[in-house]
Design a protein around this motif. Sequence first.
Motif, mmCIF file in Angstrom:
data_model
loop_
_atom_site.group_PDB
_atom_site.id
_atom_site.type_symbol
_atom_site.label_atom_id
_atom_site.label_comp_id
_atom_site.label_asym_id
_atom_site.label_seq_id
_atom_site.Cartn_x
_atom_site.Cartn_y
_atom_site.Cartn_z
ATOM 1 N N TRP A 78 0.835 -1.195 0.000
ATOM 2 C CA TRP A 78 0.000 0.000 0.000
ATOM 3 C C TRP A 78 0.874 1.251 0.000
ATOM 4 N N ARG A 79 1.896 1.221 0.835
ATOM 5 C CA ARG A 79 2.800 2.355 0.941
ATOM 6 C C ARG A 79 3.517 2.620 -0.378
ATOM 7 N N GLU A 80 4.007 1.535 -0.992
ATOM 8 C CA GLU A 80 4.691 1.704 -2.270
ATOM 9 C C GLU A 80 3.742 2.238 -3.329
ATOM 10 N N THR A 81 2.500 1.745 -3.288
ATOM 11 C CA THR A 81 1.524 2.192 -4.274
ATOM 12 C C THR A 81 1.229 3.675 -4.093
ATOM 13 N N GLU A 82 1.087 4.070 -2.851
ATOM 14 C CA GLU A 82 0.807 5.474 -2.580
ATOM 15 C C GLU A 82 1.915 6.357 -3.163
ATOM 16 N N TYR A 83 3.160 5.927 -2.967
ATOM 17 C CA TYR A 83 4.268 6.742 -3.444
ATOM 18 C C TYR A 83 4.432 6.662 -4.954
ATOM 19 N N ARG A 84 4.017 5.535 -5.527
ATOM 20 C CA ARG A 84 4.211 5.373 -6.960
ATOM 21 C C ARG A 84 3.140 6.088 -7.765
ATOM 22 N N TYR A 85 1.930 6.165 -7.237
ATOM 23 C CA TYR A 85 0.843 6.720 -8.022
ATOM 24 C C TYR A 85 0.469 8.150 -7.639
ATOM 25 N N ASN A 86 1.138 8.660 -6.652
ATOM 26 C CA ASN A 86 0.935 10.063 -6.302
ATOM 27 C C ASN A 86 2.303 10.699 -6.180
ATOM 28 N N LEU A 87 2.341 11.972 -6.403
ATOM 29 C CA LEU A 87 3.587 12.686 -6.208
ATOM 30 C C LEU A 87 3.582 13.172 -4.758
ATOM 31 N N ILE A 88 4.216 12.376 -3.894
ATOM 32 C CA ILE A 88 4.194 12.677 -2.466
ATOM 33 C C ILE A 88 5.522 13.309 -2.056
ATOM 34 N N GLY A 89 5.457 14.429 -1.426
ATOM 35 C CA GLY A 89 6.656 15.059 -0.916
ATOM 36 C C GLY A 89 6.450 15.442 0.534
ATOM 37 N N TYR A 90 7.382 16.179 1.064
ATOM 38 C CA TYR A 90 7.261 16.643 2.434
ATOM 39 C C TYR A 90 7.328 18.159 2.455
ATOM 40 N N LYS A 91 6.551 18.722 3.335
ATOM 41 C CA LYS A 91 6.569 20.159 3.505
ATOM 42 C C LYS A 91 7.044 20.458 4.924
ATOM 43 N N CYS A 92 7.961 21.403 5.034
ATOM 44 C CA CYS A 92 8.469 21.800 6.340
ATOM 45 C C CYS A 92 7.506 22.832 6.926
ATOM 46 N N LYS A 93 6.946 22.500 8.105
ATOM 47 C CA LYS A 93 5.984 23.433 8.711
ATOM 48 C C LYS A 93 6.694 24.585 9.413
ATOM 49 N N ASN A 94 8.007 24.513 9.464
ATOM 50 C CA ASN A 94 8.766 25.598 10.070
ATOM 51 C C ASN A 94 8.964 26.754 9.078
ATOM 52 N N CYS A 95 9.422 26.429 7.848
ATOM 53 C CA CYS A 95 9.692 27.487 6.870
ATOM 54 C C CYS A 95 8.736 27.458 5.675
ATOM 55 N N GLY A 96 7.969 26.373 5.536
ATOM 56 C CA GLY A 96 6.996 26.310 4.458
ATOM 57 C C GLY A 96 7.526 25.771 3.138
ATOM 58 N N ASN A 97 8.813 25.417 3.074
ATOM 59 C CA ASN A 97 9.350 24.862 1.834
ATOM 60 C C ASN A 97 8.896 23.417 1.651
ATOM 61 N N SER A 98 8.717 23.027 0.364
ATOM 62 C CA SER A 98 8.331 21.661 0.059
ATOM 63 C C SER A 98 9.493 20.931 -0.590
ATOM 64 N N TYR A 99 9.548 19.628 -0.374
ATOM 65 C CA TYR A 99 10.659 18.840 -0.901
ATOM 66 C C TYR A 99 10.194 17.578 -1.581
ATOM 67 N N PHE A 100 10.885 17.227 -2.639
ATOM 68 C CA PHE A 100 10.674 15.972 -3.323
ATOM 69 C C PHE A 100 12.014 15.510 -3.871
ATOM 70 N N PRO A 101 12.423 14.257 -3.690
ATOM 71 C CA PRO A 101 11.690 13.235 -2.925
ATOM 72 C C PRO A 101 11.589 13.575 -1.445
ATOM 73 N N PRO A 102 10.666 12.877 -0.734
ATOM 74 C CA PRO A 102 10.455 13.176 0.680
ATOM 75 C C PRO A 102 11.744 13.106 1.485
ATOM 76 N N ARG A 103 11.874 13.975 2.454
ATOM 77 C CA ARG A 103 13.018 13.905 3.362
ATOM 78 C C ARG A 103 12.563 14.183 4.783
ATOM 79 N N ASP A 104 13.310 13.646 5.715
ATOM 80 C CA ASP A 104 12.897 13.710 7.119
ATOM 81 C C ASP A 104 13.216 15.036 7.780
ATOM 82 N N VAL A 105 14.281 15.684 7.267
ATOM 83 C CA VAL A 105 14.729 16.924 7.888
ATOM 84 C C VAL A 105 14.834 17.996 6.804
ATOM 85 N N CYS A 106 14.367 19.195 7.116
ATOM 86 C CA CYS A 106 14.451 20.302 6.169
ATOM 87 C C CYS A 106 15.918 20.752 6.061
ATOM 88 N N PRO A 107 16.455 20.821 4.822
ATOM 89 C CA PRO A 107 17.859 21.218 4.672
ATOM 90 C C PRO A 107 18.107 22.677 5.066
#
Length: 133
Positions: free
Chosen positions: A8-37
């Motif tokens: 399910w997890r792989e499917t979610e990532y394969r069929y949607n463009l999933i990234g991460y957004k930093c709620k501290n500065c508002g920047n978005s990243y792709f591919p997903p990352r755990d820590v905002c650079p």
Amino acid sequence: MTELSRIWRETEYRYNLIGYKCKNCGNSYFPPRDVCPKCHRESIGKMEKVKFSGNGEVISYTVVHDAPPSFKRQVPYVLALIKLSEGPVITAQIVDSPEENIDIGTKVHMVFRKIRQDGDSGIIEYGYKFAVN
Ligand SMILES: [Zn+2]
């Protein structure tokens, strides 16, 4: 993790463009990352999973004439650097669009296409590509 949730997890990532957004500065990243650079430690625990719209624009592109064996049947094809409307820049193939329609600034959107097929097993891999709007 169970097998089902892994799929399910792989499917979610394969069929949607999933990234991460930093709620501290508002920047978005792709591919997903755990820590905002940008925020480093301040972003820990504040990275939020977001689904991108799939809209973007071409900022650079190249026509590929010489590809690895599994992509040989597709040459020549256009590989572009695309700036997503959410900010991140990704590399992707542009399909269904004549080369002359592609330029710097061309608006594109994401489409899902077959990436490759394993001849023996029949397994087909899908992934994201882009097409001119
Ligand atoms: Zn940040």
